[in-house]
Design an enzyme around this catalytic site. Structure first.
Site, PDB file in Angstrom:
ATOM      1  N   LYS A  14       0.826  -1.214   0.000  1.00 50.58           N
ATOM      2  CA  LYS A  14       0.000   0.000   0.000  1.00 50.58           C
ATOM      3  C   LYS A  14       0.866   1.273   0.000  1.00 50.58           C
ATOM      4  O   LYS A  14       2.071   1.207   0.265  1.00 50.58           O
ATOM      5  CB  LYS A  14      -0.904  -0.023   1.234  1.00 50.58           C
ATOM      6  CG  LYS A  14      -1.926  -1.170   1.250  1.00 50.58           C
ATOM      7  CD  LYS A  14      -2.860  -1.012   2.435  1.00 50.58           C
ATOM      8  CE  LYS A  14      -3.869  -2.126   2.507  1.00 50.58           C
ATOM      9  NZ  LYS A  14      -4.857  -1.879   3.597  1.00 50.58           N
ATOM     10  N   TYR A  37     -12.158  -2.627  -3.656  1.00 43.03           N
ATOM     11  CA  TYR A  37     -12.735  -2.555  -2.304  1.00 43.03           C
ATOM     12  C   TYR A  37     -14.272  -2.553  -2.324  1.00 43.03           C
ATOM     13  O   TYR A  37     -14.898  -2.127  -1.350  1.00 43.03           O
ATOM     14  CB  TYR A  37     -12.207  -1.322  -1.572  1.00 43.03           C
ATOM     15  CG  TYR A  37     -10.823  -1.509  -0.983  1.00 43.03           C
ATOM     16  CD1 TYR A  37     -10.508  -2.647  -0.233  1.00 43.03           C
ATOM     17  CD2 TYR A  37      -9.836  -0.544  -1.134  1.00 43.03           C
ATOM     18  CE1 TYR A  37      -9.240  -2.824   0.333  1.00 43.03           C
ATOM     19  CE2 TYR A  37      -8.567  -0.703  -0.574  1.00 43.03           C
ATOM     20  CZ  TYR A  37      -8.279  -1.848   0.160  1.00 43.03           C
ATOM     21  OH  TYR A  37      -7.038  -2.005   0.724  1.00 43.03           O
ATOM     22  N   ASN A  83      -1.961  -0.153   7.226  1.00 38.49           N
ATOM     23  CA  ASN A  83      -1.455  -1.479   7.614  1.00 38.49           C
ATOM     24  C   ASN A  83      -0.543  -2.141   6.579  1.00 38.49           C
ATOM     25  O   ASN A  83      -0.457  -3.358   6.491  1.00 38.49           O
ATOM     26  CB  ASN A  83      -2.610  -2.388   8.055  1.00 38.49           C
ATOM     27  CG  ASN A  83      -3.603  -2.647   6.943  1.00 38.49           C
ATOM     28  OD1 ASN A  83      -3.472  -2.089   5.847  1.00 38.49           O
ATOM     29  ND2 ASN A  83      -4.584  -3.488   7.194  1.00 38.49           N
ATOM     30  N   HIS A  98      -2.016  -5.252   1.594  1.00 34.60           N
ATOM     31  CA  HIS A  98      -3.316  -5.894   1.441  1.00 34.60           C
ATOM     32  C   HIS A  98      -3.071  -7.308   0.950  1.00 34.60           C
ATOM     33  O   HIS A  98      -2.212  -7.528   0.109  1.00 34.60           O
ATOM     34  CB  HIS A  98      -4.171  -5.146   0.410  1.00 34.60           C
ATOM     35  CG  HIS A  98      -5.381  -5.927   0.002  1.00 34.60           C
ATOM     36  ND1 HIS A  98      -6.547  -5.919   0.734  1.00 34.60           N
ATOM     37  CD2 HIS A  98      -5.585  -6.792  -1.021  1.00 34.60           C
ATOM     38  CE1 HIS A  98      -7.413  -6.735   0.153  1.00 34.60           C
ATOM     39  NE2 HIS A  98      -6.858  -7.281  -0.908  1.00 34.60           N
ATOM     40  N   GLU A 121      -9.408 -10.694  -7.380  1.00 34.15           N
ATOM     41  CA  GLU A 121      -8.469  -9.585  -7.225  1.00 34.15           C
ATOM     42  C   GLU A 121      -7.331  -9.658  -8.243  1.00 34.15           C
ATOM     43  O   GLU A 121      -6.890  -8.636  -8.762  1.00 34.15           O
ATOM     44  CB  GLU A 121      -7.943  -9.548  -5.782  1.00 34.15           C
ATOM     45  CG  GLU A 121      -9.072  -9.143  -4.839  1.00 34.15           C
ATOM     46  CD  GLU A 121      -8.687  -9.053  -3.371  1.00 34.15           C
ATOM     47  OE1 GLU A 121      -7.475  -9.075  -3.060  1.00 34.15           O
ATOM     48  OE2 GLU A 121      -9.594  -8.960  -2.540  1.00 34.15           O
TER      49      GLU A 121
HETATM   50  P1  PCG Z   1      -7.238  -4.448   3.769  1.00 29.47           P
HETATM   51  O1  PCG Z   1      -6.638  -3.638   2.663  1.00 29.47           O
HETATM   52  O2  PCG Z   1      -6.706  -5.807   3.974  1.00 29.47           O
HETATM   53  O3  PCG Z   1      -8.824  -4.509   3.528  1.00 29.47           O
HETATM   54  C1  PCG Z   1      -9.679  -3.421   3.856  1.00 29.47           C
HETATM   55  C2  PCG Z   1      -8.968  -2.322   4.582  1.00 29.47           C
HETATM   56  O4  PCG Z   1      -9.785  -1.364   5.217  1.00 29.47           O
HETATM   57  C3  PCG Z   1      -8.171  -2.938   5.701  1.00 29.47           C
HETATM   58  O5  PCG Z   1      -7.056  -3.618   5.148  1.00 29.47           O
HETATM   59  C4  PCG Z   1      -7.868  -1.697   6.569  1.00 29.47           C
HETATM   60  O6  PCG Z   1      -6.651  -1.091   6.188  1.00 29.47           O
HETATM   61  C5  PCG Z   1      -8.990  -0.733   6.209  1.00 29.47           C
HETATM   62  N1  PCG Z   1      -9.840  -0.382   7.342  1.00 29.47           N
HETATM   63  C6  PCG Z   1      -9.989   0.844   7.871  1.00 29.47           C
HETATM   64  N2  PCG Z   1     -10.869   0.823   8.862  1.00 29.47           N
HETATM   65  C7  PCG Z   1     -11.304  -0.424   8.973  1.00 29.47           C
HETATM   66  C8  PCG Z   1     -12.238  -1.069   9.836  1.00 29.47           C
HETATM   67  O7  PCG Z   1     -12.854  -0.461  10.728  1.00 29.47           O
HETATM   68  N3  PCG Z   1     -12.411  -2.404   9.625  1.00 29.47           N
HETATM   69  C9  PCG Z   1     -11.733  -3.095   8.634  1.00 29.47           C
HETATM   70  N4  PCG Z   1     -11.918  -4.401   8.472  1.00 29.47           N
HETATM   71  N5  PCG Z   1     -10.851  -2.506   7.817  1.00 29.47           N
HETATM   72  C10 PCG Z   1     -10.643  -1.179   7.988  1.00 29.47           C
END
Ligand code: PCG
Length: 153
Positions: A11, A51, A114, A117, A130
């Site tokens: 990311k 998404y 984070n 993905h 995907e």
């Molecule tokens: P990713 O990219 O694996 O899939 C969805 C992304 O949404 C997740 O990582 C997080 O980075 C982001 N995200 C932000 N807020 C939330 C939340 O409250 N719940 C979840 N599941 N994802 C969140």
């Protein structure tokens, strides 16, 4: 199978922090085979498709804004149980829950930043969907992994 494919994407936060090599290196070191990789600014339309399952969530707009805010590195990795192996190496979605030793557990603090993905291992169609969103067939390359005989029984 040895040929299971999984979608992984570095990311914008990790790209900006110079962690592309670190992520690639960990997956290579594990023995996974890299069959597709590129660097790009993701078009908004593709981010919305990627998404789509989160469309109704309160964090959806921020998520799409963020993933289109800077370069990403979409990748396809292949190997035995690749989806589960990669998920385990990446760790829980929320870095607070991710074990040390995982990518998120070592490099992230915040749920919305984070680092990587990966396709959801509990969603059977996620990888194929995907991979198809981000790669054309001719962008996935076919070659022999020279150390396969030492990685697989
Ligand atoms: P990713 O990219 O694996 O899939 C969805 C992304 O949404 C997740 O990582 C997080 O980075 C982001 N995200 C932000 N807020 C939330 C939340 O409250 N719940 C979840 N599941 N994802 C969140």
């Amino acid at each position: 199978s040895d040929h299971e494919r999984t979608f992984v994407m570095v990311k914008p936060d990790a790209f900006a922090r110079g962690l592309v090599g670190e992520v690639v290196s960990r997956l290579e070191d594990r023995g996974l085979k890299l069959v597709g990789i590129k660097v790009e600014n993701m078009p908004r339309e593709r981010a919305e498709e990627h998404y789509g399952e989160h469309e109704d969530k309160p964090f959806y707009d921020d998520l799409v804004d963020f993933i289109t805010s800077g370069p990403v590195v979409p990748m396809v990795w292949e190997g035995q149980d690749a989806t589960r192996q990669v998920r385990q190496m990446i760790g829980e979605t929320d870095p607070l829950e991710a074990d040390p030793g995982t990518i998120r557990g070592d490099y992230a603090l915040d749920l919305g930043r984070n680092v990587v993905h990966a396709a959801d291992h509990e969603d059977d169609g996620a990888n194929e969907r995907e991979i198809a969103i981000h790669f054309d067939d001719d962008e996935l390359i076919d070659y022999d992994q020279h150390d396969a005989e030492w990685l697989y029984e």
